[in-house]
Motif scaffolding. Structure first.
Motif, PDB file in Angstrom:
ATOM      1  N   LEU A 199       0.874  -1.162  -0.163  1.00  0.00           N
ATOM      2  CA  LEU A 199      -0.021  -0.097   0.138  1.00  0.00           C
ATOM      3  C   LEU A 199       0.910   1.352  -0.040  1.00  0.00           C
ATOM      4  CD1 LEU A 199      -2.733   1.308   0.403  1.00  0.00           C
ATOM      5  CD2 LEU A 199      -2.570   1.033   2.523  1.00  0.00           C
ATOM      6  N   ASP A 200       2.062   1.141   0.582  1.00  0.00           N
ATOM      7  CA  ASP A 200       2.883   2.172   0.664  1.00  0.00           C
ATOM      8  C   ASP A 200       3.522   2.543  -0.530  1.00  0.00           C
ATOM      9  OD1 ASP A 200       4.136   1.739   4.074  1.00  0.00           O
ATOM     10  OD2 ASP A 200       2.455   2.873   3.469  1.00  0.00           O
ATOM     11  N   ALA A 201       3.939   1.507  -1.208  1.00  0.00           N
ATOM     12  CA  ALA A 201       4.288   1.542  -2.713  1.00  0.00           C
ATOM     13  C   ALA A 201       3.242   2.065  -3.594  1.00  0.00           C
ATOM     14  CB  ALA A 201       4.629   0.341  -3.235  1.00  0.00           C
ATOM     15  N   VAL A 202       2.051   1.998  -3.568  1.00  0.00           N
ATOM     16  CA  VAL A 202       0.793   2.357  -4.534  1.00  0.00           C
ATOM     17  C   VAL A 202       0.744   3.859  -4.051  1.00  0.00           C
ATOM     18  CG1 VAL A 202      -1.480   2.268  -4.798  1.00  0.00           C
ATOM     19  CG2 VAL A 202      -0.249   0.189  -4.634  1.00  0.00           C
ATOM     20  N   GLN A 203       0.767   4.490  -2.983  1.00  0.00           N
ATOM     21  CA  GLN A 203       0.662   5.590  -2.578  1.00  0.00           C
ATOM     22  C   GLN A 203       1.933   6.580  -2.892  1.00  0.00           C
ATOM     23  OE1 GLN A 203      -1.977   7.038  -1.282  1.00  0.00           O
ATOM     24  NE2 GLN A 203      -2.885   5.172  -0.230  1.00  0.00           N
ATOM     25  N   GLU A 204       3.298   6.008  -2.864  1.00  0.00           N
ATOM     26  CA  GLU A 204       4.163   6.736  -3.467  1.00  0.00           C
ATOM     27  C   GLU A 204       3.790   6.888  -4.747  1.00  0.00           C
ATOM     28  OE1 GLU A 204       7.336   5.565   0.201  1.00  0.00           O
ATOM     29  OE2 GLU A 204       7.565   5.069  -2.156  1.00  0.00           O
ATOM     30  N   LEU A 205       3.676   6.004  -5.417  1.00  0.00           N
ATOM     31  CA  LEU A 205       3.530   5.789  -7.188  1.00  0.00           C
ATOM     32  C   LEU A 205       2.374   6.874  -7.480  1.00  0.00           C
ATOM     33  CD1 LEU A 205       3.845   1.989  -7.886  1.00  0.00           C
ATOM     34  CD2 LEU A 205       5.518   3.796  -8.537  1.00  0.00           C
ATOM     35  N   ARG A 206       1.434   6.939  -6.727  1.00  0.00           N
ATOM     36  CA  ARG A 206       0.379   7.950  -7.058  1.00  0.00           C
ATOM     37  C   ARG A 206       0.916   9.126  -6.877  1.00  0.00           C
ATOM     38  NH1 ARG A 206      -4.859   4.922  -4.186  1.00  0.00           N
ATOM     39  NH2 ARG A 206      -5.371   3.429  -6.154  1.00  0.00           N
ATOM     40  N   PRO A 258       8.704   7.534 -15.830  1.00  0.00           N
ATOM     41  CA  PRO A 258       9.473   6.491 -15.040  1.00  0.00           C
ATOM     42  C   PRO A 258      10.532   7.290 -14.111  1.00  0.00           C
ATOM     43  CG  PRO A 258       9.415   6.178 -17.539  1.00  0.00           C
ATOM     44  CD  PRO A 258       8.663   7.634 -17.372  1.00  0.00           C
ATOM     45  N   ALA A 259      11.006   8.390 -14.652  1.00  0.00           N
ATOM     46  CA  ALA A 259      12.050   9.024 -13.729  1.00  0.00           C
ATOM     47  C   ALA A 259      11.501   9.487 -12.345  1.00  0.00           C
ATOM     48  CB  ALA A 259      12.683  10.097 -14.380  1.00  0.00           C
ATOM     49  N   THR A 260      10.252  10.045 -12.470  1.00  0.00           N
ATOM     50  CA  THR A 260       9.679  10.617 -11.471  1.00  0.00           C
ATOM     51  C   THR A 260       9.305   9.682 -10.424  1.00  0.00           C
ATOM     52  OG1 THR A 260       8.872  12.518 -12.686  1.00  0.00           O
ATOM     53  CG2 THR A 260       7.740  12.434 -10.426  1.00  0.00           C
ATOM     54  N   MET A 261       8.754   8.670 -10.915  1.00  0.00           N
ATOM     55  CA  MET A 261       8.148   7.451 -10.194  1.00  0.00           C
ATOM     56  C   MET A 261       9.400   6.762  -9.654  1.00  0.00           C
ATOM     57  SD  MET A 261       4.776   6.099 -12.173  1.00  0.00           S
ATOM     58  CE  MET A 261       5.815   5.452 -13.505  1.00  0.00           C
ATOM     59  N   ARG A 262      10.348   6.706 -10.060  1.00  0.00           N
ATOM     60  CA  ARG A 262      11.581   6.145  -9.537  1.00  0.00           C
ATOM     61  C   ARG A 262      12.264   6.864  -8.376  1.00  0.00           C
ATOM     62  NH1 ARG A 262      15.498   2.504 -11.248  1.00  0.00           N
ATOM     63  NH2 ARG A 262      14.717   2.142 -13.402  1.00  0.00           N
ATOM     64  N   THR A 263      12.291   8.056  -8.606  1.00  0.00           N
ATOM     65  CA  THR A 263      12.698   9.150  -7.590  1.00  0.00           C
ATOM     66  C   THR A 263      11.730   8.771  -6.151  1.00  0.00           C
ATOM     67  OG1 THR A 263      13.595  10.392  -9.161  1.00  0.00           O
ATOM     68  CG2 THR A 263      13.417  11.371  -6.665  1.00  0.00           C
ATOM     69  N   GLY A 264      10.395   8.840  -6.587  1.00  0.00           N
ATOM     70  CA  GLY A 264       9.361   8.737  -5.321  1.00  0.00           C
ATOM     71  C   GLY A 264       9.560   7.497  -4.655  1.00  0.00           C
TER      72      GLY A 264
END
Length: 308
Positions: A199-206, A258-264
């Motif tokens: 769930l944390d991963a999903v929140q960070e990706l969003r 991709p870059a933004t989500m990787r950073t998150g």
């Protein structure tokens, strides 16, 4: 009035002369061959009737019931005068008609004979008509532009509505999607991958701008992740996603930058660091084309209604 000017039935004075004895006023000439006074023509010289033409030899006088030859000549003279007058009138009318027609034809073909005032008035009328026609043309062109603008506006609105419906379908999980993104794979360590870490991963990706996501298990079963998706810990390190069990390892396929989500995902204290503390590992791979094909079946609303 004297006897020389005694009026006959024609209104002319009775001439005195030999062979024409004067009778009492108003009485007819007693001679048997005398012409009727009413038939005497005023056009005869000196009031005399036309000269009698002698008949053929042996003709001793008019037969009973036949007019005298003088009366016939007078009647012919009157008819000749009336015909002459009628012919003259007809010729005059014909000449007048020809003159009018010639004038009309010459006027229609050229304005050279028109007066200056008439030419000015004609020019003014033509200019006024030209102005009115130009105004009509401008109004029609404006209507055409409005119609075209309205048609283009309707087409643009339709395209915008279609695009918006597609976006909402992707966000709601009812439409498949593809695009650049990431594949985030979780590998368990000493501890299994818990639902809270996913769930944390999903929140960070969003938070990093993810637009569409799905999670897949080791058995290749996939569940679309939407706003109402929930995660629960299952038995033997499995996960319950929207009521469906998934066995590990787990992979989240996400579409976005991709870059933004990787950073998150790699921020200090984030998902990657937390899983690493539990002895596990998070592998992030870039995808030029990530496909999110799992669909979400929306629940039927029983109480909520749109406001409008």
């Amino acid at each position: 009035m004297s006897d020389e000017h005694t009026e006959t039935g024609t209104g002319w004075p009775r001439p005195a002369g030999p062979g024409r004895p004067d009778g009492p006023a108003g009485e007819p000439d007693p001679r048997p061959d005398a012409p009727d006074p009413d038939e005497l023509s005023p056009l005869s010289p000196q009031g005399q009737p036309p000269e009698e033409v002698p008949g053929p030899a042996g003709d001793e006088g008019p037969v009973d019931g036949e007019q005298p030859s003088g009366a016939v000549a007078a009647a012919g003279w009157r008819r000749f005068g009336s015909a002459t007058v009628m012919i003259g009138v007809l010729l005059g009318l014909l000449g007048f008609t020809l003159a009018v027609q010639l004038k009309t034809t010459s006027t229609d073909s050229s304005l050279a004979a028109a007066r200056q005032e008439d030419l000015v008035r004609i020019l003014y009328d033509l200019e006024a008509r030209d102005i009115r026609l130009r105004q009509d043309i401008s109004a029609l062109e404006e209507s055409q532009r409005q119609l075209r603008s309205g048609e283009q506006g309707r087409q643009a609105a339709l395209e915008e509505a279609t695009r918006r419906a597609d976006e909402l379908g992707i966000l709601a999980g009812t439409l498949p999607a593809r695009g650049p993104g990431l594949a985030v794979r979780f590998q368990a360590g000493a501890k299994p991958i818990s639902a809270i870490r996913v769930l944390d991963a999903v929140q960070e990706l969003r938070g990093a701008g993810a637009e569409a996501m799905q999670i897949s298990g080791g058995d290749r079963a996939s569940v679309r992740i939407v706003a109402s998706t929930y995660f629960l810990d299952g038995e033997n390190g499995s996960l319950i996603v929207d009521g469906r069990p998934l066995a590990g390892p787990f992979t989240i396929t996400v579409i976005g930058d991709p870059a933004t989500m990787r950073t998150g995902l790699n921020i200090p204290g984030g998902v990657v660091a937390s899983v690493a503390q539990d002895g596990g590992n998070v592998i992030v791979e870039d995808r030029e084309v990530a496909e999110v094909s799992a669909l979400h079946v929306p629940a039927r609303l029983e109480h909520a209604r749109p406001v409008g």
